[in-house]
Design an enzyme around this catalytic site. Structure first.
Site, PDB file in Angstrom:
ATOM      1  N   LYS A 181      26.733  -0.612  -3.190  1.00 58.41           N
ATOM      2  CA  LYS A 181      27.753   0.260  -3.792  1.00 58.41           C
ATOM      3  C   LYS A 181      27.085   1.604  -4.027  1.00 58.41           C
ATOM      4  O   LYS A 181      26.401   1.818  -5.032  1.00 58.41           O
ATOM      5  CB  LYS A 181      28.225  -0.361  -5.109  1.00 58.41           C
ATOM      6  CG  LYS A 181      29.668  -0.084  -5.466  1.00 58.41           C
ATOM      7  CD  LYS A 181      30.004   1.384  -5.653  1.00 58.41           C
ATOM      8  CE  LYS A 181      29.615   1.925  -7.011  1.00 58.41           C
ATOM      9  NZ  LYS A 181      29.725   3.392  -7.096  1.00 58.41           N
ATOM     10  N   GLU A 257      16.153   0.256 -12.806  1.00 55.06           N
ATOM     11  CA  GLU A 257      15.393   1.515 -12.854  1.00 55.06           C
ATOM     12  C   GLU A 257      16.314   2.511 -13.546  1.00 55.06           C
ATOM     13  O   GLU A 257      17.307   2.935 -12.953  1.00 55.06           O
ATOM     14  CB  GLU A 257      15.070   2.033 -11.441  1.00 55.06           C
ATOM     15  CG  GLU A 257      14.434   1.034 -10.494  1.00 55.06           C
ATOM     16  CD  GLU A 257      12.943   0.908 -10.671  1.00 55.06           C
ATOM     17  OE1 GLU A 257      12.387   1.502 -11.611  1.00 55.06           O
ATOM     18  OE2 GLU A 257      12.336   0.174  -9.879  1.00 55.06           O
ATOM     19  N   CYS A 291      14.548  11.079 -11.670  1.00 51.46           N
ATOM     20  CA  CYS A 291      14.288  10.359 -12.921  1.00 51.46           C
ATOM     21  C   CYS A 291      12.856  10.565 -13.395  1.00 51.46           C
ATOM     22  O   CYS A 291      12.565  10.434 -14.580  1.00 51.46           O
ATOM     23  CB  CYS A 291      14.557   8.877 -12.722  1.00 51.46           C
ATOM     24  SG  CYS A 291      13.518   8.182 -11.441  1.00 51.46           S
ATOM     25  N   GLU A 390      17.832  12.776 -22.186  1.00 43.87           N
ATOM     26  CA  GLU A 390      17.650  13.077 -20.767  1.00 43.87           C
ATOM     27  C   GLU A 390      18.702  14.102 -20.337  1.00 43.87           C
ATOM     28  O   GLU A 390      19.903  13.858 -20.487  1.00 43.87           O
ATOM     29  CB  GLU A 390      17.815  11.799 -19.931  1.00 43.87           C
ATOM     30  CG  GLU A 390      17.542  12.050 -18.463  1.00 43.87           C
ATOM     31  CD  GLU A 390      17.755  10.806 -17.595  1.00 43.87           C
ATOM     32  OE1 GLU A 390      18.764  10.111 -17.781  1.00 43.87           O
ATOM     33  OE2 GLU A 390      16.902  10.557 -16.713  1.00 43.87           O
TER      34      GLU A 390
HETATM   35  P1  NAD Z   1      25.161   6.225 -13.261  1.00 41.85           P
HETATM   36  O1  NAD Z   1      24.632   5.152 -14.109  1.00 41.85           O
HETATM   37  O2  NAD Z   1      26.273   7.044 -13.767  1.00 41.85           O
HETATM   38  O3  NAD Z   1      25.677   5.644 -11.869  1.00 41.85           O
HETATM   39  C1  NAD Z   1      24.841   4.901 -11.016  1.00 41.85           C
HETATM   40  C2  NAD Z   1      25.692   3.941 -10.224  1.00 41.85           C
HETATM   41  O4  NAD Z   1      26.265   2.990 -11.093  1.00 41.85           O
HETATM   42  C3  NAD Z   1      26.847   4.585  -9.467  1.00 41.85           C
HETATM   43  O5  NAD Z   1      26.964   3.961  -8.209  1.00 41.85           O
HETATM   44  C4  NAD Z   1      28.042   4.248 -10.338  1.00 41.85           C
HETATM   45  O6  NAD Z   1      29.274   4.184  -9.637  1.00 41.85           O
HETATM   46  C5  NAD Z   1      27.652   2.876 -10.838  1.00 41.85           C
HETATM   47  N1  NAD Z   1      28.301   2.477 -12.097  1.00 41.85           N
HETATM   48  C6  NAD Z   1      28.652   3.260 -13.139  1.00 41.85           C
HETATM   49  N2  NAD Z   1      29.201   2.509 -14.117  1.00 41.85           N
HETATM   50  C7  NAD Z   1      29.192   1.216 -13.691  1.00 41.85           C
HETATM   51  C8  NAD Z   1      29.616  -0.007 -14.238  1.00 41.85           C
HETATM   52  N3  NAD Z   1      30.174  -0.082 -15.445  1.00 41.85           N
HETATM   53  N4  NAD Z   1      29.451  -1.136 -13.521  1.00 41.85           N
HETATM   54  C9  NAD Z   1      28.870  -1.093 -12.296  1.00 41.85           C
HETATM   55  N5  NAD Z   1      28.464   0.049 -11.709  1.00 41.85           N
HETATM   56  C10 NAD Z   1      28.614   1.193 -12.399  1.00 41.85           C
HETATM   57  O7  NAD Z   1      23.911   7.110 -12.867  1.00 41.85           O
HETATM   58  P2  NAD Z   1      23.892   8.462 -12.029  1.00 41.85           P
HETATM   59  O8  NAD Z   1      24.525   9.519 -12.869  1.00 41.85           O
HETATM   60  O9  NAD Z   1      24.427   8.192 -10.666  1.00 41.85           O
HETATM   61  O10 NAD Z   1      22.329   8.747 -11.879  1.00 41.85           O
HETATM   62  C11 NAD Z   1      21.595   9.469 -12.788  1.00 41.85           C
HETATM   63  C12 NAD Z   1      20.827   8.544 -13.699  1.00 41.85           C
HETATM   64  O11 NAD Z   1      20.050   7.642 -12.931  1.00 41.85           O
HETATM   65  C13 NAD Z   1      19.837   9.253 -14.588  1.00 41.85           C
HETATM   66  O12 NAD Z   1      19.868   8.681 -15.875  1.00 41.85           O
HETATM   67  C14 NAD Z   1      18.488   8.965 -13.936  1.00 41.85           C
HETATM   68  O13 NAD Z   1      17.390   9.017 -14.789  1.00 41.85           O
HETATM   69  C15 NAD Z   1      18.716   7.596 -13.419  1.00 41.85           C
HETATM   70  N6  NAD Z   1      17.781   7.298 -12.312  1.00 41.85           N
HETATM   71  C16 NAD Z   1      16.728   6.467 -12.566  1.00 41.85           C
HETATM   72  C17 NAD Z   1      15.808   6.184 -11.559  1.00 41.85           C
HETATM   73  C18 NAD Z   1      14.600   5.294 -11.796  1.00 41.85           C
HETATM   74  O14 NAD Z   1      13.928   4.951 -10.824  1.00 41.85           O
HETATM   75  N7  NAD Z   1      14.306   4.923 -13.018  1.00 41.85           N
HETATM   76  C19 NAD Z   1      15.971   6.747 -10.308  1.00 41.85           C
HETATM   77  C20 NAD Z   1      17.064   7.599 -10.091  1.00 41.85           C
HETATM   78  C21 NAD Z   1      17.972   7.862 -11.108  1.00 41.85           C
HETATM   79  O1  6OD Z   2       9.652   6.656  -5.146  1.00 40.76           O
HETATM   80  C1  6OD Z   2      10.319   5.682  -5.465  1.00 40.76           C
HETATM   81  O2  6OD Z   2      10.192   4.572  -4.949  1.00 40.76           O
HETATM   82  C2  6OD Z   2      11.357   5.819  -6.493  1.00 40.76           C
HETATM   83  N1  6OD Z   2      11.960   4.681  -6.876  1.00 40.76           N
HETATM   84  C3  6OD Z   2      11.679   7.017  -7.002  1.00 40.76           C
HETATM   85  C4  6OD Z   2      12.645   7.224  -8.001  1.00 40.76           C
HETATM   86  C5  6OD Z   2      13.015   8.460  -8.345  1.00 40.76           C
HETATM   87  C6  6OD Z   2      14.013   8.694  -9.322  1.00 40.76           C
HETATM   88  O3  6OD Z   2      14.850   9.581  -9.331  1.00 40.76           O
END
Ligand code: NAD
Ligand code: 6OD
Length: 486
Positions: A181, A257, A291, A390
């Site tokens: 998804k 993550e 992130c 964040e």
């Molecule tokens: P988000 O949580 O809004 O959405 C991520 C995904 O989850 C999307 O596909 C969305 O449609 C889906 N989603 C949302 N609500 C849902 C629910 N109730 N049930 C199932 N699926 C649902 O995140 P975003 O805005 O797309 O991404 C930004 C965030 O992601 C930031 O907080 C960032 O730090 C985090 N992030 C973390 C990592 C990591 O490796 N730790 C990497 C990239 C992004």
């Molecule tokens: O490098 C990776 O494998 C990884 N998971 C990066 C995540 C970045 C977050 O925005």
């Protein structure tokens, strides 16, 4: 229904090896964040499409995928990596159109790394062993690794293809089937990836894509589905909570993550030129929408003024603009809602008494597009929301510190614990501080240097579990112990 027209990418769902419309024919629009033009429309999936995709994935678990020899499966993964590289320019273009990120970034990091994720796991999967124990002449126990089953992959929009392949490659390497998804803002590369998998020899039903939204939509339907055995999710911490509640009904295995508020800790003995060059990247790359970006910068007081002056001067040189212009270093934010949210934090910083040293809003000269200047804020105290929450944009705060104890106390005063960068030439101090910082990934004198064999993930509310190398295999497989009486 309409499909994405820019490059002819079909953004219907991809289920059981075929493109499928939504049962109710619903679509949603996909917008280019750099100019607000409509790129096309995307099929909006929900429970019906998730049901179809999960059924296909469940059936495929017992098809040719199950009996495919290990080396053949490894070759399929390698071929996926090769095909991604063959279509590198096209994929980089799609990624930049969808996200607003500069084309240099998609073509040098996002897409090559997506290919590498498959090449890496193609090799790694052939090295995995298991344990065996003999109990005198009484019994022998050995473990075998089995796929978990149907895995739901829920992806964010910031590094769409890099992160989806980071999940899909080990998921397939371990013999699972997948329902992906993608984030609603970034449908294009996920669709191409499914097509590439088919071309590389992945049997129908093993890789499926359902487009749509999160709550009350495709995302929620996937997390609630009783035949989904595991969910790997990257996204916001608050979404992680919602998914955990939904997944609890059928006790799914979860890998998370999540968000971060990552500190950079800069001691006065470090090489300031190197610090500056890397801190520009760790602060503003991908518009700060990574992130792992370091958004809380702590500088030892003896180096603070020099650091801030030079950091501000270098930041002013960064060109914000059209993602397809080679001069551009910082593109557009993902969409209006997120853009407004980040601007809201800039207003808040002013209200909280912060001093905007550079940036602070929309750059001049743009009528359209969600652009925000790279912004450095000083003068905020540790309880300010801009220091604690964040922001996920090109915005950093800089705070001076006097002692190691003091900075550690501030750094660890957070619900997040994803990553940290420590800058010092004192090896003992580097180790001491790295040992005390509460984060899953610590870089010393560098940032985002990745070795895919190493554990990747966050502590506290930044994640659950680790991925990378054998840690990915732990998540994407189940160990079965077999005891034979001798
Ligand atoms: P988000 O949580 O809004 O959405 C991520 C995904 O989850 C999307 O596909 C969305 O449609 C889906 N989603 C949302 N609500 C849902 C629910 N109730 N049930 C199932 N699926 C649902 O995140 P975003 O805005 O797309 O991404 C930004 C965030 O992601 C930031 O907080 C960032 O730090 C985090 N992030 C973390 C990592 C990591 O490796 N730790 C990497 C990239 C992004
Ligand atoms: O490098 C990776 O494998 C990884 N998971 C990066 C995540 C970045 C977050 O925005």
């Amino acid at each position: 229904m309409d499909t994405i027209t820019v490059t002819g990418i079909d953004c219907r769902h991809f289920i059981n090896g075929k493109y499928v419309d939504s049962a109710n024919s619903r679509t949603f629009l996909n917008t280019n964040p750099a100019n607000e033009n409509i790129l096309g429309s995307v099929a909006e999936g929900g429970k019906e499409e998730i049901d179809l995709a999960v059924a296909a994935a469940k059936e495929a678990l017992n098809g040719p995928w199950k009996t495919m020899p290990l080396t053949e499966r490894s070759n399929v993964l390698r071929k996926i990596g090769d095909l991604i590289l063959e279509r590198k320019d096209e994929l980089a273009r799609l990624e930049s159109l969808d996200t607003g990120k500069p084309i240099w970034l998609s073509s040098t990091i996002d897409i090559p790394r997506a290919a590498y994720n498959f090449h890496f796991f193609a090799d790694y999967m052939t090295t995995m062993g298991t344990e065996a124990y003999q109990h005198d002449d009484v019994a022998i126990n050995y473990a075998v690794r089995k796929p978990v089953g149907v895995v739901g992959l829920i992806n964010p929009w910031n590094l769409p293809m890099l992160l989806l392949t980071w999940k899909l490659a080990p998921c397939l390497a371990a013999g699972n089937t997948a329902v992906m998804k993608p984030a609603e803002w970034t449908p294009m590369t996920a669709t191409v990836l499914a097509e590439i998998c088919k071309e590389a020899g992945v049997p129908d039903g093993v890789v499926n894509v359902v487009h749509g939204f999160g709550p009350n939509s495709a995302g929620a339907a996937l997390t609630e589905h009783p035949d989904v055995d595991a969910i790997t999710f990257t996204g916001e911490t608050s979404t992680g909570t919602a998914i955990m509640k939904a997944a609890a009904k059928s006790l799914k295995k979860l890998s998370y993550e999540l968000g971060g508020k990552n500190p950079n800790i800069i001691f006065a003995d470090s090489d300031l030129d190197e610090v500056l060059e890397t801190t520009i990247k760790s602060s503003f790359i991908n518009q700060g929408e990574v992130c792992l970006c370091g958004s809380r910068i702590y500088v030892e007081r003896a180096a603070y003024d020099e650091f801030v002056d030079k950091f501000v001067a270098k930041t002013k040189e960064l060109v914000v603009g059209d993602p397809f212009d080679e001069k551009t270093k910082i593109g557009a934010m993902i969409g209006k809602e997120h853009y407004d949210r980040v601007l809201g934090f800039l207003d808040l910083a002013r209200e909280e008494g912060g001093i905007i040293r550079t940036g602070g809003g929309r750059p001049d000269g743009f009528e359209k597009g969600y652009y925000i200047e790279p912004t450095i804020i000083t003068g905020l105290d540790r309880d300010s929301r801009c220091v604690r929450e964040e922001i996920f944009g090109p915005v950093v705060t800089v705070i001076p510190f006097d002692t190691e104890e003091e900075v550690l106390e501030q750094v660890n005063d957070s619900h997040y614990g994803l990553s940290a960068s420590i800058w010092t030439n004192d090896l003992r101090r580097a180790h001491r501080v790295a040992n005390e910082v509460e984060a899953g990934i610590i870089w010393v004198n560098t940032w985002f240097l990745r070795d895919l064999r190493t554990p990747f993930g966050g502590m506290k509310q930044s994640g659950i579990g680790r991925e990378g190398g054998m840690h990915s295999f732990e998540f994407y497989s189940e160990l079965k112990n077999i005891c034979i009486k001798l």
